[in-house]
Design an enzyme around this catalytic site. Sequence first.
Site, PDB file in Angstrom:
ATOM      1  N   LYS A   6       3.125  11.185 -11.277  1.00 13.54           N
ATOM      2  CA  LYS A   6       2.386  10.419 -12.166  1.00 13.54           C
ATOM      3  C   LYS A   6       3.303   8.864 -12.449  1.00 13.54           C
ATOM      4  O   LYS A   6       4.635   8.823 -12.805  1.00 13.54           O
ATOM      5  CB  LYS A   6       2.413  10.877 -13.358  1.00 13.54           C
ATOM      6  CG  LYS A   6       1.081  11.878 -13.590  1.00 13.54           C
ATOM      7  CD  LYS A   6       0.847  12.370 -14.837  1.00 13.54           C
ATOM      8  CE  LYS A   6      -0.507  13.058 -15.036  1.00 13.54           C
ATOM      9  NZ  LYS A   6      -0.894  13.460 -16.291  1.00 13.54           N
ATOM     10  N   ASN A  10      -0.416  18.397 -20.569  1.00 13.30           N
ATOM     11  CA  ASN A  10      -0.515  17.295 -21.703  1.00 13.30           C
ATOM     12  C   ASN A  10      -0.590  17.912 -22.995  1.00 13.30           C
ATOM     13  O   ASN A  10      -0.980  17.389 -23.950  1.00 13.30           O
ATOM     14  CB  ASN A  10      -1.937  16.643 -21.228  1.00 13.30           C
ATOM     15  CG  ASN A  10      -1.852  16.161 -20.156  1.00 13.30           C
ATOM     16  OD1 ASN A  10      -0.766  14.974 -19.782  1.00 13.30           O
ATOM     17  ND2 ASN A  10      -2.740  15.957 -19.311  1.00 13.30           N
ATOM     18  N   HIS A  44      -0.003  16.090 -26.229  1.00 14.57           N
ATOM     19  CA  HIS A  44      -0.114  14.415 -25.722  1.00 14.57           C
ATOM     20  C   HIS A  44      -0.915  13.646 -26.262  1.00 14.57           C
ATOM     21  O   HIS A  44      -0.807  12.250 -26.366  1.00 14.57           O
ATOM     22  CB  HIS A  44       0.108  14.433 -24.332  1.00 14.57           C
ATOM     23  CG  HIS A  44       1.463  14.744 -23.785  1.00 14.57           C
ATOM     24  ND1 HIS A  44       2.129  15.831 -24.055  1.00 14.57           N
ATOM     25  CD2 HIS A  44       2.492  13.757 -23.006  1.00 14.57           C
ATOM     26  CE1 HIS A  44       3.272  15.909 -23.499  1.00 14.57           C
ATOM     27  NE2 HIS A  44       3.404  14.707 -22.787  1.00 14.57           N
ATOM     28  N   GLU A  64      -4.840  16.630 -10.985  1.00 16.13           N
ATOM     29  CA  GLU A  64      -5.639  17.066 -12.162  1.00 16.13           C
ATOM     30  C   GLU A  64      -7.136  17.147 -11.863  1.00 16.13           C
ATOM     31  O   GLU A  64      -8.059  16.686 -12.631  1.00 16.13           O
ATOM     32  CB  GLU A  64      -5.570  15.925 -13.556  1.00 16.13           C
ATOM     33  CG  GLU A  64      -4.057  16.079 -14.065  1.00 16.13           C
ATOM     34  CD  GLU A  64      -3.923  15.199 -15.407  1.00 16.13           C
ATOM     35  OE1 GLU A  64      -5.009  14.618 -15.625  1.00 16.13           O
ATOM     36  OE2 GLU A  64      -3.073  15.382 -15.886  1.00 16.13           O
ATOM     37  N   HIS A 122       8.947   8.634 -26.900  1.00 16.70           N
ATOM     38  CA  HIS A 122       7.960   9.487 -26.308  1.00 16.70           C
ATOM     39  C   HIS A 122       8.061  11.066 -26.547  1.00 16.70           C
ATOM     40  O   HIS A 122       7.393  11.520 -27.045  1.00 16.70           O
ATOM     41  CB  HIS A 122       7.804   9.246 -24.954  1.00 16.70           C
ATOM     42  CG  HIS A 122       6.723  10.320 -24.185  1.00 16.70           C
ATOM     43  ND1 HIS A 122       5.694  10.104 -24.394  1.00 16.70           N
ATOM     44  CD2 HIS A 122       6.900  11.342 -23.478  1.00 16.70           C
ATOM     45  CE1 HIS A 122       4.854  11.366 -23.666  1.00 16.70           C
ATOM     46  NE2 HIS A 122       5.809  11.954 -23.186  1.00 16.70           N
ATOM     47  N   GLU A 126       9.560  17.175 -24.320  1.00 15.24           N
ATOM     48  CA  GLU A 126       8.892  17.692 -23.251  1.00 15.24           C
ATOM     49  C   GLU A 126       9.768  19.118 -23.064  1.00 15.24           C
ATOM     50  O   GLU A 126       9.009  20.065 -22.584  1.00 15.24           O
ATOM     51  CB  GLU A 126       9.371  16.800 -22.220  1.00 15.24           C
ATOM     52  CG  GLU A 126       8.622  15.618 -22.175  1.00 15.24           C
ATOM     53  CD  GLU A 126       7.113  15.702 -21.996  1.00 15.24           C
ATOM     54  OE1 GLU A 126       6.631  16.788 -21.886  1.00 15.24           O
ATOM     55  OE2 GLU A 126       6.537  14.590 -22.346  1.00 15.24           O
ATOM     56  N   ARG A 128      -3.389  21.116 -14.252  1.00 20.51           N
ATOM     57  CA  ARG A 128      -2.441  20.195 -14.529  1.00 20.51           C
ATOM     58  C   ARG A 128      -2.608  19.739 -15.655  1.00 20.51           C
ATOM     59  O   ARG A 128      -1.527  19.359 -16.545  1.00 20.51           O
ATOM     60  CB  ARG A 128      -2.161  19.005 -13.546  1.00 20.51           C
ATOM     61  CG  ARG A 128      -1.129  18.138 -13.703  1.00 20.51           C
ATOM     62  CD  ARG A 128      -0.973  17.089 -12.610  1.00 20.51           C
ATOM     63  NE  ARG A 128       0.486  16.363 -13.079  1.00 20.51           N
ATOM     64  CZ  ARG A 128       0.988  15.620 -12.069  1.00 20.51           C
ATOM     65  NH1 ARG A 128       0.621  15.535 -10.756  1.00 20.51           N
ATOM     66  NH2 ARG A 128       2.058  14.844 -12.693  1.00 20.51           N
ATOM     67  N   HIS A 154       0.595  10.357 -27.793  1.00 20.60           N
ATOM     68  CA  HIS A 154       0.540   8.907 -27.568  1.00 20.60           C
ATOM     69  C   HIS A 154      -0.168   8.154 -28.435  1.00 20.60           C
ATOM     70  O   HIS A 154       0.257   6.854 -28.661  1.00 20.60           O
ATOM     71  CB  HIS A 154      -0.502   8.874 -26.285  1.00 20.60           C
ATOM     72  CG  HIS A 154      -0.206   9.346 -24.893  1.00 20.60           C
ATOM     73  ND1 HIS A 154      -0.722   9.831 -23.750  1.00 20.60           N
ATOM     74  CD2 HIS A 154       1.309   9.354 -24.559  1.00 20.60           C
ATOM     75  CE1 HIS A 154       0.127  10.087 -22.970  1.00 20.60           C
ATOM     76  NE2 HIS A 154       1.334  10.256 -23.437  1.00 20.60           N
ATOM     77  N   ARG A 166       0.763  -1.182  -0.009  1.00 22.54           N
ATOM     78  CA  ARG A 166      -0.097   0.027  -0.018  1.00 22.54           C
ATOM     79  C   ARG A 166       0.861   1.356  -0.009  1.00 22.54           C
ATOM     80  O   ARG A 166       0.273   2.243   0.346  1.00 22.54           O
ATOM     81  CB  ARG A 166      -0.885  -0.070   1.291  1.00 22.54           C
ATOM     82  CG  ARG A 166      -2.193  -1.150   1.198  1.00 22.54           C
ATOM     83  CD  ARG A 166      -3.207  -0.701   2.052  1.00 22.54           C
ATOM     84  NE  ARG A 166      -4.274  -1.694   2.046  1.00 22.54           N
ATOM     85  CZ  ARG A 166      -4.291  -2.913   2.709  1.00 22.54           C
ATOM     86  NH1 ARG A 166      -3.328  -3.156   3.690  1.00 22.54           N
ATOM     87  NH2 ARG A 166      -5.286  -3.861   2.670  1.00 22.54           N
ATOM     88  N   LYS A 206       7.205  23.178 -13.840  1.00 26.90           N
ATOM     89  CA  LYS A 206       6.173  21.874 -13.462  1.00 26.90           C
ATOM     90  C   LYS A 206       5.918  21.943 -12.122  1.00 26.90           C
ATOM     91  O   LYS A 206       4.739  21.730 -11.497  1.00 26.90           O
ATOM     92  CB  LYS A 206       6.913  20.458 -13.801  1.00 26.90           C
ATOM     93  CG  LYS A 206       6.114  19.286 -13.649  1.00 26.90           C
ATOM     94  CD  LYS A 206       6.465  18.087 -14.383  1.00 26.90           C
ATOM     95  CE  LYS A 206       5.274  17.340 -14.194  1.00 26.90           C
ATOM     96  NZ  LYS A 206       5.603  15.760 -14.880  1.00 26.90           N
TER      97      LYS A 206
END
Length: 364
Positions: A143, A246, A249, A237, A265, A185, A242, A253, A121, A227
């Site tokens: 993330k 993206n 993106h 988000e 990427h 990026e 946030r 993707h 956990r 960031k």
Amino acid sequence: MKKLTVKTALDNYPVLIGVDVFNFLPQLIEERNLPKRFFVIVDENVFKHFSSIINKNLNPFGTKISFIILKASEKSKSLKTLQRLYTILSEKNFGRDTLIVAIGGGTLGDIAGFAASTYMRGVPLIHIPTTLLSCVDSSIGGKTAVNFKDAKNLIGTFYQPEAVLIDLNFLETVPRKEIISGLGEVVKYSYLTNGDFYEELLSKSNKLIKKDLDYLSRVIYECAKIKAAVISKDEKEISGVRKILNFGHTFAHAFESNSSYKISHGKAVLAGIISAIYLSRKKELISDNQLKRMVELPLKFKSFINLKDFDEKKLFNLMSYDKKRKDEKIKFVLIKNFGEILVDLEAQRKEIHCALKKTREVLI
């Protein structure tokens, strides 16, 4: 050494940037009272070049250490790899008093972060990014994810690290193609502010390609600062702030998945930014003059972007699986001006195909 702080709801954590900052790891572990039982997930190429410095900073300090060496790639960012990590952790009796140390690029950091967030956990995590892309983006913000079937990052969590150590020494052995991949990026961040950073990159991008460490340090700090500011406002988000991260993106993707992850990427993000700009023009958010200016920087690297098997119908279908879709509709992050990014915008299918067609024309 440069330092900044990422502020989150539960805690703040430091990001250290500079040469030899990896040497601060023992001190940082003491200051934050972190476990000294280390589960180290490290990229095989990084370990090949830097095993001595990694052992120097970990072996004398840890009471229990296990090294897991991975060949990092998008294909290894899977449930199969995740199961392997869980199996080793449990078989070697690692408990909640475990510190996972991720040493590698973005894909390794993603899966290491997911493992840290879910094993027992949640156990503490430290990121030591070793590629430009992971330095400027994926190591900061919490993330984590694995890919599932044809969908990139479909399964994941938000899980903040205890610290991020960006040691520029690791970038010395990074191949030129990886630096170029990371530029996707970097370029993205240049749209999120007033345009000054964009103009700077336009004139000094060769310094990045040539791995000028002084300039790399400045660029990494600038991106990390942007960031960190976004994360502090919208960690998960929820408010939507946030989502500006993206930009490009949704297209990117799809490009990655369509290529079976043969395109990196960062390069996909460069192409995705171009597509997002063309879609912004199609939706009349920007003028022709703005479009011309905004595509100039990503097009400087067009020779490095190889979009094979450019199937517009398949790309559209892949975008339909994107995490940003809502109410069965694809959501896009588009641009109105430098520093003015719009989120959750819908587009008609013909508008999307038009943006893809324009992208194909300028890149292929």
